[in-house]
Design a protein around this motif. Structure first.
Motif, PDB file in Angstrom:
ATOM      1  N   TYR A  64      -8.142  -9.958 -15.457  1.00  0.00           N
ATOM      2  CA  TYR A  64      -9.157  -8.995 -15.024  1.00  0.00           C
ATOM      3  C   TYR A  64      -8.761  -7.558 -15.349  1.00  0.00           C
ATOM      4  CZ  TYR A  64     -10.924 -13.013 -12.567  1.00  0.00           C
ATOM      5  OH  TYR A  64     -11.400 -14.237 -12.272  1.00  0.00           O
ATOM      6  N   GLY A  65      -7.502  -7.368 -15.840  1.00  0.00           N
ATOM      7  CA  GLY A  65      -7.034  -6.022 -16.152  1.00  0.00           C
ATOM      8  C   GLY A  65      -6.950  -5.162 -14.913  1.00  0.00           C
ATOM      9  N   LEU A  66      -6.534  -5.762 -13.795  1.00  0.00           N
ATOM     10  CA  LEU A  66      -6.706  -5.103 -12.509  1.00  0.00           C
ATOM     11  C   LEU A  66      -5.643  -5.599 -11.532  1.00  0.00           C
ATOM     12  CD1 LEU A  66      -9.131  -3.350 -11.638  1.00  0.00           C
ATOM     13  CD2 LEU A  66     -10.037  -5.364 -10.548  1.00  0.00           C
ATOM     14  N   GLN A  85      -7.234 -16.250 -21.472  1.00  0.00           N
ATOM     15  CA  GLN A  85      -7.759 -17.378 -20.697  1.00  0.00           C
ATOM     16  C   GLN A  85      -7.136 -18.698 -21.151  1.00  0.00           C
ATOM     17  OE1 GLN A  85     -11.880 -16.368 -21.452  1.00  0.00           O
ATOM     18  NE2 GLN A  85     -12.136 -15.807 -19.300  1.00  0.00           N
ATOM     19  N   TYR A 122      -3.459  -3.585  -3.954  1.00  0.00           N
ATOM     20  CA  TYR A 122      -2.584  -4.079  -2.895  1.00  0.00           C
ATOM     21  C   TYR A 122      -3.183  -5.205  -2.046  1.00  0.00           C
ATOM     22  CZ  TYR A 122      -5.193  -1.602   0.673  1.00  0.00           C
ATOM     23  OH  TYR A 122      -6.168  -1.204   1.526  1.00  0.00           O
ATOM     24  N   TYR A 123      -4.470  -5.387  -2.074  1.00  0.00           N
ATOM     25  CA  TYR A 123      -4.978  -6.469  -1.221  1.00  0.00           C
ATOM     26  C   TYR A 123      -5.654  -7.573  -2.034  1.00  0.00           C
ATOM     27  CZ  TYR A 123      -9.630  -4.658  -1.637  1.00  0.00           C
ATOM     28  OH  TYR A 123     -10.830  -4.248  -2.148  1.00  0.00           O
ATOM     29  N   ARG A 164      -3.209   3.086  -2.638  1.00  0.00           N
ATOM     30  CA  ARG A 164      -4.394   2.291  -2.291  1.00  0.00           C
ATOM     31  C   ARG A 164      -5.321   2.107  -3.461  1.00  0.00           C
ATOM     32  NH1 ARG A 164      -5.281   6.287   2.780  1.00  0.00           N
ATOM     33  NH2 ARG A 164      -4.668   7.920   1.378  1.00  0.00           N
ATOM     34  N   ASP A 165      -4.974   2.704  -4.598  1.00  0.00           N
ATOM     35  CA  ASP A 165      -5.902   2.642  -5.721  1.00  0.00           C
ATOM     36  C   ASP A 165      -5.865   1.302  -6.440  1.00  0.00           C
ATOM     37  OD1 ASP A 165      -6.554   5.176  -5.206  1.00  0.00           O
ATOM     38  OD2 ASP A 165      -5.339   6.064  -6.798  1.00  0.00           O
ATOM     39  N   TYR A 166      -6.930   1.051  -7.178  1.00  0.00           N
ATOM     40  CA  TYR A 166      -6.914  -0.047  -8.126  1.00  0.00           C
ATOM     41  C   TYR A 166      -6.060   0.417  -9.304  1.00  0.00           C
ATOM     42  CZ  TYR A 166     -10.621  -3.043  -6.319  1.00  0.00           C
ATOM     43  OH  TYR A 166     -11.354  -3.914  -5.581  1.00  0.00           O
ATOM     44  N   HIS A 167      -5.172  -0.442  -9.787  1.00  0.00           N
ATOM     45  CA  HIS A 167      -4.406  -0.099 -10.973  1.00  0.00           C
ATOM     46  C   HIS A 167      -4.930  -0.916 -12.130  1.00  0.00           C
ATOM     47  CE1 HIS A 167      -1.480   2.072  -8.590  1.00  0.00           C
ATOM     48  NE2 HIS A 167      -1.556   1.088  -7.721  1.00  0.00           N
ATOM     49  N   SER A 168      -5.031  -0.268 -13.294  1.00  0.00           N
ATOM     50  CA  SER A 168      -5.463  -1.078 -14.420  1.00  0.00           C
ATOM     51  C   SER A 168      -4.222  -1.683 -15.068  1.00  0.00           C
ATOM     52  CB  SER A 168      -6.288  -0.264 -15.410  1.00  0.00           C
ATOM     53  OG  SER A 168      -5.516   0.748 -15.968  1.00  0.00           O
ATOM     54  N   PHE A 169      -4.279  -2.969 -15.293  1.00  0.00           N
ATOM     55  CA  PHE A 169      -3.156  -3.720 -15.818  1.00  0.00           C
ATOM     56  C   PHE A 169      -3.184  -3.599 -17.335  1.00  0.00           C
ATOM     57  CE2 PHE A 169      -0.475  -7.439 -16.510  1.00  0.00           C
ATOM     58  CZ  PHE A 169       0.365  -7.387 -15.421  1.00  0.00           C
ATOM     59  N   MET A 221       0.844  -1.196   0.000  1.00  0.00           N
ATOM     60  CA  MET A 221       0.000   0.000   0.000  1.00  0.00           C
ATOM     61  C   MET A 221       0.880   1.247   0.000  1.00  0.00           C
ATOM     62  SD  MET A 221      -3.196   0.789   2.443  1.00  0.00           S
ATOM     63  CE  MET A 221      -2.451   1.624   3.806  1.00  0.00           C
TER      64      MET A 221
END
Lengths: 305, 381
Positions: free
Chosen positions: A216-218, A146, A221-222, A121-126, A116
């Motif tokens: 998931y493109g995402l 997949q 940290y948790y 704390r943000d969601y990162h787009s992969f 973190m």
């Protein structure tokens, strides 16, 4: 029919990831009788490191940057796995069983907070590196990522089986799992074997982390927490300590979840809906544990448990 | 050793002297509490709320407001409720113990509803900048207010729009089982069925999930024309991606929880064409909205996510009530707050008997070229 097939595909993809992560839990348990609750966090670290590496190498062609960042993620996670064992578990190897369990949870919290601090704390787009083509199989849809996930997961599981059953290292691992003291007397370097086990498990976790994020493109940290919990469940379902069990458990859990969520509403006539998706998976787990306490493929672990 | 203790003592004395000059007897420190998820999947929204609240407090301090003949210094006490109802009640109690004069929060309906009881029991006025669930202001608490339209208004606008304007006859609904997601979905369903559409499927997920392929496949089997998701952007973004990956041919619609820049970032190219709504009028149409947005971006180096202007207004409404009552005592300024009429950035703020915003507007948006573009504003003054 195509809906059913689609649910099977959904479940297989999800299940292969669970299986890869579950292997990490089961290997460590098999050898040390310890549940490494920080394993889910290693998965997350793998994803985050790969994400950072990819954003640094954004200019390079994806055929170069992807293998490089995967390599980097695997290296970092292996070092992490080694470090976790060395710092949090080895000093407690002969302590009561509860002590390493508590340090495991501690390590998990430390890693989560560390991530973190580093990544926020943000969601990162992969980033999506390749055109993700969709393929139709009998009406159901599966896309490139997949397919890669399922194939890579099966290849890695097969590779692991080869290592464990066909190599000198594998024999040493099995010997340590059987009896640490006897293995030591026979000249096996127990500490080295344990370290390598942690590193192999962490490498698998790193790959799983990258797979999940790419799918998931995402990444965040948790992300390791829930995934770790599910994979642990899969390992118990298959029989913790048993490699084939972890794979079977992972795939089964993925299938149960997707079929459960997809059909529970229709089966119960709307009485139970997809909010019971997780309940369904755990019901199966409870049922298995009642009738086969050591899991589906688990050996009797009387002397351990 | 004696020298050291002497030094320490003089240091302590000096410190006392300093704080005494900082706080002359004719000034007053008033604490304003703020509660929002600052960690977890909604951290970006929580931080946005905190930023909006902080901006208003800094502005008020810069203005130098006097209440009851004393110069007031406002202090922000910001707490992380993790978007978790249990944590929210702990945080609420902590704010009460910290002697805050009022609370701006919480962000989620699920956290705001249980926290409201604690504020009410302690007589602390609470203004939520973002909790839209109807239940929040319908618990009979005199201390609960909100500065945006509630879900009855929002869900109604969305449901009617889906059927009347988008022509959807077969609609599927997914909600995240939180007080907000469930409440909004229920209001949406009510309005959509009343307008003549059929709800062919109602599925569920959670506000922590990332995989929706199973529920989406189940939805696909029912062949809907439109899918409504009652939940937040952290799920809405990946869900939009998976809708595209599964070749599920539907119009995708969300409420205010999904109408964020973050949704577009997470959904990538799957965001295009998605519908969302936001209580209130578009930022561009607010009086001083663009000015606020410019200031926000220069101070925090990021765009407004969602509710920052509402937080800004909430603080200002609270301070306006304190000025009107000429007191920062919660018991004294609460009646003034209930009767307030304040021209904020987001709207003219007046509360009805429940503490809801009078005449709240709802605006519908669609993602076009990676931006949320306003379509139509419904209601409002």
């Amino acid at each position: 029919m195509e809906i059913f097939l689609q649910q099977i595909i959904n479940g297989l993809v999800q299940g292969s990831v669970y299986a890869l992560v579950a292997l990490g839990y089961t290997m460590v348990y098999g050898i040390l009788g310890l549940i490494n609750f920080a394993h889910g966090e290693v998965v997350m670290m793998g994803a985050m490191v790969a994400l950072s590496a990819l954003s640094v190498m954004a200019g390079l062609p994806p055929l170069v940057s992807l293998p490089l960042s995967l390599f980097l993620a695997i290296s970092v996670c292996m070092a992490l796995g080694y470090g976790i064992e060395r710092i949090a578990y080895r000093p407690l190897r002969h302590a009561p069983r509860l002590a390493p369990l508590i340090t495991a949870i501690g390590v998990s919290i430390v890693l989560q907070n560390l991530a973190m601090l580093i990544w926020g704390r943000d969601y990162h787009s992969f980033p999506q590196l390749f055109a993700n083509h969709a393929h139709r199989i009998g009406g159901a849809i599966i896309n490139d990522i997949q397919i890669v996930i399922v194939v890579a997961a099966f290849l890695m599981m097969a590779g692991l089986m080869l290592v464990v059953h066909r190599t000198r290292l594998g024999r040493a691992m099995r010997a340590v799992a059987e009896n640490q003291h006897a293995a030591q007397l026979m000249g096996v370097d127990v500490n080295r074997v344990v370290s390598i086990t942690f590193m192999i498990g962490s490498a698998l976790a790193a790959v799983a982390g990258v797979m999940v994020s790419a799918n998931y493109g995402l990444a965040h940290y948790y992300m390791g927490f829930l995934l770790g919990l599910k994979a642990f469940t899969a390992a118990v379902l298959g029989g913790i300590g048993n490699l084939r069990g972890a794979m079977l458990g992972g795939l089964l859990l993925g299938l149960i979840e997707s079929l459960g969520a997809g059909y529970i509403g229709d089966i119960t006539g709307g009485f139970m809906g997809s909010q019971y998706q997780d309940v369904f998976a755990f019901l199966v787990l409870i049922a298995v544990l009642i009738f086969r306490p050591s899991g589906l493929l688990g050996e009797r672990l009387a002397e351990r448990a | 050793m004696r020298l050291v203790s002497l030094l320490l003592a003089s240091l302590l004395l000096a410190a006392c002297g300093k704080s005494a000059t900082d706080q002359p007897s004719d000034s007053l420190t008033v604490r304003i509490g703020a509660a929002a998820p600052l960690t977890g999947p909604q951290a970006h929204l929580g931080k946005d709320n905190e930023n909006g609240t902080r901006m208003a407090i800094e502005d008020a301090n810069a203005k130098g407001i006097s209440i009851g003949g004393k110069k007031v210094h406002f202090e922000l006490v910001s707490e992380d409720d993790q978007a978790d109802p249990k944590t929210a009640t702990i945080v609420a109690q902590k704010l009460v113990d910290d002697n805050v004069s009022g609370v701006i929060g919480h962000l989620n309906s699920g956290t705001t509803i249980p926290a409201a009881k604690i504020y009410s029991d302690n007589g602390i006025p609470q203004i939520s900048p973002s909790a839209t669930a109807v239940a929040y202001t319908h618990q009979g608490f005199k201390t609960a207010f909100r500065v945006m339209a509630n879900d009855a208004q929002q869900g109604h606008a969305l449901g009617v729009y889906a059927v009347k304007n988008l022509g959807a006859k077969r609609i599927a609904v997914i909600d995240d089982r939180t007080a907000y997601g469930q409440g909004l979905a229920d209001e949406f369903i009510k309005a959509a069925t009343a307008s003549g559409a059929e709800i062919v499927s109602h599925e569920y997920t959670s506000d922590k999930s990332v995989d929706f392929t199973a529920v989406l496949t189940a939805v696909k089997a029912k062949q809907p024309e439109l899918l409504f998701y009652g939940g937040m952007d952290a799920q809405g973004g990946p869900m939009a991606r998976q809708i595209k990956a599964l070749a599920l041919n539907v119009k995708f619609m969300m409420g205010d929880g999904g109408r964020t820049p973050e949704f577009i970032k997470l959904a990538g190219d799957a965001a295009e064409g998605a519908y969302g709504s936001l209580p209130g009028v578009p930022l561009e149409k607010m009086s001083g909205g663009m000015e606020f947005s410019r200031r926000y971006e220069s101070e925090f180096k990021q765009p407004i996510q969602l509710y920052a202007p509402y937080c800004y207004d909430a603080v200002n409404v609270m301070i306006a009530a304190m000025q009107k009552a000429n007191s920062t005592d919660p018991a004294k300024y609460l009646p003034a707050l209930a009767a307030i009429s304040h021209d904020g950035i987001t709207a003219k703020i007046q509360f009805d008997n429940n503490g809801d915003l009078k005449g709240g507007a709802v605006t519908l948006y669609q993602v076009k070229q990676d931006q949320w573009q306003p379509l139509e504003t419904i209601g409002g003054q």
